[in-house]
Structure formats: structure tokens, C-alpha cells
Write a protein that holds these residues in place. Structure first.
Motif, short mmCIF file in Angstrom:
data_model
loop_
_atom_site.label_atom_id
_atom_site.label_comp_id
_atom_site.label_asym_id
_atom_site.label_seq_id
_atom_site.Cartn_x
_atom_site.Cartn_y
_atom_site.Cartn_z
N GLU A 50 -9.18 -6.52 6.86
CA GLU A 50 -9.49 -5.96 8.18
C GLU A 50 -8.46 -6.27 9.16
OE1 GLU A 50 -11.23 -10.11 8.08
OE2 GLU A 50 -11.09 -8.40 6.61
N LYS A 51 -7.43 -7.19 9.00
CA LYS A 51 -6.46 -7.33 9.91
C LYS A 51 -5.03 -6.84 9.54
CE LYS A 51 -9.01 -10.27 12.78
NZ LYS A 51 -9.08 -10.09 14.53
N THR A 52 -5.19 -5.85 8.48
CA THR A 52 -3.96 -5.34 8.16
C THR A 52 -3.55 -3.98 8.50
OG1 THR A 52 -4.44 -6.62 6.23
CG2 THR A 52 -2.65 -4.74 5.96
N LEU A 53 -2.41 -3.59 8.79
CA LEU A 53 -1.86 -2.44 9.28
C LEU A 53 -1.04 -1.77 8.19
CD1 LEU A 53 -1.51 -0.05 11.52
CD2 LEU A 53 0.24 -1.52 12.39
N VAL A 54 -1.18 -0.80 7.68
CA VAL A 54 -0.56 -0.02 6.49
C VAL A 54 0.25 1.14 7.12
CG1 VAL A 54 -0.38 0.72 4.19
CG2 VAL A 54 -2.18 -1.06 4.79
N ILE A 55 1.57 1.30 6.77
CA ILE A 55 2.37 2.11 7.48
C ILE A 55 3.39 2.67 6.30
CG2 ILE A 55 4.24 2.96 8.95
CD1 ILE A 55 3.40 0.35 10.61
N THR A 56 3.15 4.06 5.97
CA THR A 56 3.93 4.69 4.86
C THR A 56 4.95 5.62 5.46
OG1 THR A 56 1.86 4.40 3.37
CG2 THR A 56 3.45 6.00 2.72
N PHE A 57 6.16 5.59 4.96
CA PHE A 57 7.13 6.66 5.18
C PHE A 57 7.00 7.51 4.31
CE2 PHE A 57 9.37 2.31 6.30
CZ PHE A 57 9.40 2.64 7.54
N VAL A 58 6.64 8.86 4.72
CA VAL A 58 6.11 10.05 3.92
C VAL A 58 7.36 10.78 3.65
CG1 VAL A 58 4.87 11.98 3.68
CG2 VAL A 58 3.59 10.19 4.90
N SER A 59 7.67 11.06 2.15
CA SER A 59 8.73 11.86 1.77
C SER A 59 8.57 13.15 2.09
CB SER A 59 8.95 11.58 0.24
OG SER A 59 10.14 12.38 -0.16
N ASN A 60 9.82 13.77 2.43
CA ASN A 60 10.01 15.30 2.47
C ASN A 60 9.87 16.34 1.18
OD1 ASN A 60 9.94 15.69 5.47
ND2 ASN A 60 12.22 15.73 5.53
N ASN A 61 10.26 15.08 0.23
CA ASN A 61 10.21 15.90 -1.26
C ASN A 61 8.97 16.30 -1.51
OD1 ASN A 61 9.81 15.54 -4.19
ND2 ASN A 61 12.01 15.67 -3.95
N ASP A 62 8.68 17.45 -2.02
CA ASP A 62 7.11 17.96 -2.20
C ASP A 62 6.61 17.17 -3.40
OD1 ASP A 62 7.40 19.85 -0.06
OD2 ASP A 62 8.14 21.40 -1.18
N TYR A 63 7.30 17.06 -4.41
CA TYR A 63 6.65 16.22 -5.42
C TYR A 63 6.32 14.61 -4.96
CZ TYR A 63 6.32 14.19 -10.06
OH TYR A 63 5.64 13.38 -11.08
N THR A 64 7.15 14.23 -4.41
CA THR A 64 7.06 12.55 -4.10
C THR A 64 5.83 12.50 -3.08
OG1 THR A 64 9.44 12.39 -4.53
CG2 THR A 64 8.31 10.60 -3.49
N ALA A 104 0.67 -0.73 18.35
CA ALA A 104 0.89 -2.09 18.29
C ALA A 104 0.08 -3.05 19.05
CB ALA A 104 2.43 -2.18 19.13
N ASN A 105 -0.81 -2.28 19.81
CA ASN A 105 -1.96 -2.97 20.72
C ASN A 105 -3.20 -3.29 19.89
OD1 ASN A 105 -0.32 -3.16 23.05
ND2 ASN A 105 -1.40 -1.21 23.93
N LEU A 106 -3.21 -2.84 18.44
CA LEU A 106 -4.30 -2.95 17.50
C LEU A 106 -4.27 -4.42 17.41
CD1 LEU A 106 -3.63 0.16 15.38
CD2 LEU A 106 -5.59 0.03 16.87
N ASP A 107 -5.60 -4.77 16.82
CA ASP A 107 -5.85 -6.18 16.25
C ASP A 107 -5.23 -6.23 14.85
OD1 ASP A 107 -6.75 -8.70 16.21
OD2 ASP A 107 -8.84 -8.19 16.05
N PHE A 108 -3.99 -6.86 14.61
CA PHE A 108 -3.65 -6.87 13.21
C PHE A 108 -2.85 -8.30 13.06
CE2 PHE A 108 -0.52 -4.51 15.46
CZ PHE A 108 0.74 -5.10 15.10
#
Length: 391
Positions: free
Chosen positions: A279-293, A225-229
């Protein structure tokens, strides 16, 4: 944030919201116990409907965050149940009220599942009335956090309306819905997920432990959260798409729009929405537990990471992913075996925590984030127009 004194949090205008975020693992335990205590009644209600109809439509509905409950759980329920018998759909009350005849059909047996924190939103009340007007074989399940709300009071008087009240602590008093969202989602899952009782118990125990672990690691989230975004993008596949919509809304609400937000699926992100990354963007991905996805999750995460445009790319994941090059925030032990829909609970706790921290960082007050007061905790100013010609 979780280690600050109540006095300090009050000065920041965050004491209510921080408490409501932090208490969720305990609320999940209470919601689970409520389900177990009412399980016979719930199963009898569903069994009676199944005995009458070979095909049943289930509409999960609500406004705003309450609508995103359905968005989060429907993909799992579709895959876990017999779709020849069950048709699960998530349709917001705000869609139904505006164009009811597009979504409600008279000759299709329907269970309307209403999600509501207060139960007093004009669209929520109107959706119930419209469904009763337009659907012949209508059954209702009301999942709400307020026993004195209009929806709860109505449900108590009706035999074809199953009232499932949520833990008292889930009736969030802060502006943003936190525990109300997660408790309503958990209850609905427990009702419609065909998993065994022992599996459900295990799933709940696992998410509670993971929730406590996230709270203990608040400082790690604070570092992000402290990052510059100035922009935050959440990405997720399946039910995580609905979760991404909810978590980006928390940022948008609690910062009063000072942080721009977006949500997408990892695969869909390349088709235009990726244009928002700078350069001011934070990208957060919810990674799946499904091995294919999660192969697609890793591909997109690595692509954005190696573009070297974003301020930060973070993968939320249940286990360390060797295929992922970006920073990984690994959720608590045991979550690597969870179905994705249950993994949503620790993921959303991360997102809520991050949203509160971001709100405080930019000088906003999470408990009352709208400085003009034009955005309300319970929506106001909605005029409900009568639907003429339908009997």
C-alpha cells in the motif's frame, strides 16, 4: 518546482539539479546541431570501418548511468540495423574491468563506444586500456561531456578514436546525471540509427516540444510526488527496461536510499518482483508505442491497478490508451508516432523531475544527496589491477 525562485531552490539544496533537468530540451537541440555539423566526419569514420570488415561488434560502455545509456538504445539499434553486419551490445565498464576476457575478444573487429560525463572514472579509463590490450582491430568513439577529462584528452591524440563532445551544459555539476545521460544517448542514436536525416530532424523536434510540455506540467508531476509512498517501481519493455533502470536509480540516488526502488519489464514483473508491491508503493510503467508490445503493458498495468494493493499505478504514454484502466500521464502532442527509443527522452525528463520532487519532499538535498559523503559524484576508491598474460 520549475516555478520556484533560484533563492528558494538554493535553500532546498536543489538549484543545480533543477536547472540541469529543466534545460535539457535546449541541450537536445544543441546536441543535434553538433551532430549535423560533424555528420560528414562521423559518416566517414564509420564508412572506413565498414570497408575493412563484414561484421562489426559495437560495445556501448560506461559506469552507472553511463552504462544505462547503452541499455536504453541498444534494442532499437539491433532492430533498425542489419544484424549480419552489426552486433550492438551494452556492457558496463564495471563488468568489463572485473572480467575482461569474458567480454573482449581479440579476433572480433570492435568499436568501443565510451559514455562518460567526466571521463575520469577509474573503470572507464581501465576499460579503454583493456580493450586496447585485448582486441586487435579496435576502433573507438568517445562520447563525453568534459573536454578536459582523461578520455577526451586521450581521444584527441588518436586517429582511430572519434571524439564527440557533448554540449557544455550537459556536464552536470549536480550529483545525479541528467542532461549528460540524455545528450549522450541522443548523440549515439543519431550516429548509429539508419533513419533518414529528415526523420532524425523530426524526431528531435518532437522530443524537444514534448520536453517543454513536461516542464510546463510540473505541477501534475508534483501531485504524484506528494502521494504517500515508500517504494517506487518502474516498468518498461525493450529499451524502456534500460530506461526503467535509470529512472529508478535517480530516485535511489536523490533520496539517499530512503525510498526503495525496483525496475523490471511488465511481463517479467509477475515472476517474483511483484512481491514488492504494497500500500506504500507507486508503480510507473513506460508504455510502448508499438501496438503489439503495449498490449502487454496494458495487461500488467490493469492487473496491478485492480489488485488494489499499490498506493498508485501510473501509465506514462504518448497517447490516451482506452485499454488502460489506471491513471495516465500523456506526453506531448506528436509523440504517438515516435519510435520508442526517442520517446525515452520525454519519459526520462518525467522520471528525473519526479525524483527531484521526491527528494525534496522527504527533506533531502538533491544537489548533495549523500549525507555521509560515502557515495561520490565521480567514483573514488577503485583499485585497478593489471591484467597479466594478455598481449
Amino acid at each position: 518546482m520549475f516555478t520556484e525562485s533560484m533563492e528558494q531552490l538554493k535553500k532546498l539544496g536543489a538549484d543545480i539539479t533543477v536547472k540541469e533537468v529543466k534545460q535539457q530540451p535546449e541541450l537536445w537541440q544543441e546536441a543535434y546541431e553538433n551532430y549535423v555539423n560533424q555528420q560528414d566526419k562521423i559518416e566517414q569514420f564509420i564508412t572506413n570501418i565498414k570497408a575493412k570488415h563484414d561484421h562489426i561488434r559495437v560495445i556501448f560502455t560506461g559506469a552507472g548511468t553511463s552504462a544505462f545509456v547503452g541499455d536504453t538504445i541498444v534494442p532499437h539499434l539491433m532492430g533498425a540495423n542489419d544484424q549480419k553486419q552489426w552486433d550492438f551490445q551494452s556492457i558496463a565498464t564495471t563488468d568489463i574491468v572485473g572480467t575482461p576476457t569474458l567480454f573482449l575478444q581479440r579476433d572480433i573487429p570492435t568499436i568501443l563506444v565510451s559514455f562518460a560525463r567526466s571521463g575520469n572514472s577509474p573503470e572507464s579509463v581501465a576499460t579503454v586500456e583493456l580493450a586496447e590490450q585485448l582486441v586487435d582491430d579496435l576502433y573507438q568513439i568517445t562520447i563525453t561531456c568534459a573536454p578536459d577529462g582523461k578520455l577526451a584528452q586521450k581521444a584527441e591524440k588518436e586517429s582511430d578514436n572519434l571524439l564527440l563532445l557533448q554540449p557544455a551544459g550537459s556536464n552536470d555539476q549536480g550529483f545525479a546525471m541528467t542532461g549528460s545521460y540524455s545528450c549522450m544517448a541522443l548523440t549515439a542514436l543519431l550516429v548509429f540509427d539508419p533513419a533518414s536525416d529528415s526523420d532524425k530532424k523530426h524526431f528531435v523536434e518532437t522530443i524537444i516540444n514534448a520536453g517543454h510540455d513536461i516542464i510546463k506540467r510540473g505541477q501534475m508531476i508534483q501531485t504524484i510526488a506528494n502521494l504517500d509512498f515508500e517504494r517506487v517501481i518502474y516498468l518498461g519493455s525493450g529499451g524502456f527496461f534500460g530506461l526503467a533502470r535509470e529512472t529508478q536509480l535517480k530516485i535511489l540516488e536523490l533520496t539517499a536510499g530512503k525510498i526503495a526502488t525496483q525496475y523490471e519489464t511488465p511481463i517479467g514483473f509477475r515472476h517474483g518482483p511483484k512481491s514488492l508491491v504494497n500500500e506504500k508503493t507507486l508503480v510507473i510503467t513506460f508504455v510502448s508505442n508499438n501496438d503489439y508490445t503495449n498490449q502487454y503493458d496494458a495487461d500488467l498495468i490493469n492487473e496491478v491497478y485492480h489488485d488494489q494493493i499499490a498506493e498508485k499505478v501510473v501509465a506514462l504514454t504518448a497517447t490516451e490508451r482506452p485499454a488502460v484502466d489506471a491513471e495516465q500521464f500523456v506526453i506531448g502532442e506528436g509523440t504517438e508516432t515516435l519510435p520508442d527509443v526517442y520517446l525515452s527522452f520525454p519519459y526520462v525528463l518525467f522520471g528525473q523531475t519526479f525524483a527531484v520532487m521526491t527528494s525534496i519532499k522527504i527533506g533531502n538535498t538533491p544537489d548533495t544527496p549523500s549525507p555521509t559523503g560515502t557515495v561520490n559524484r565521480v567514483v573514488q576508491g577503485v583499485i585497478i589491477h593489471p591484467l597479466e598474460g594478455a598481449k
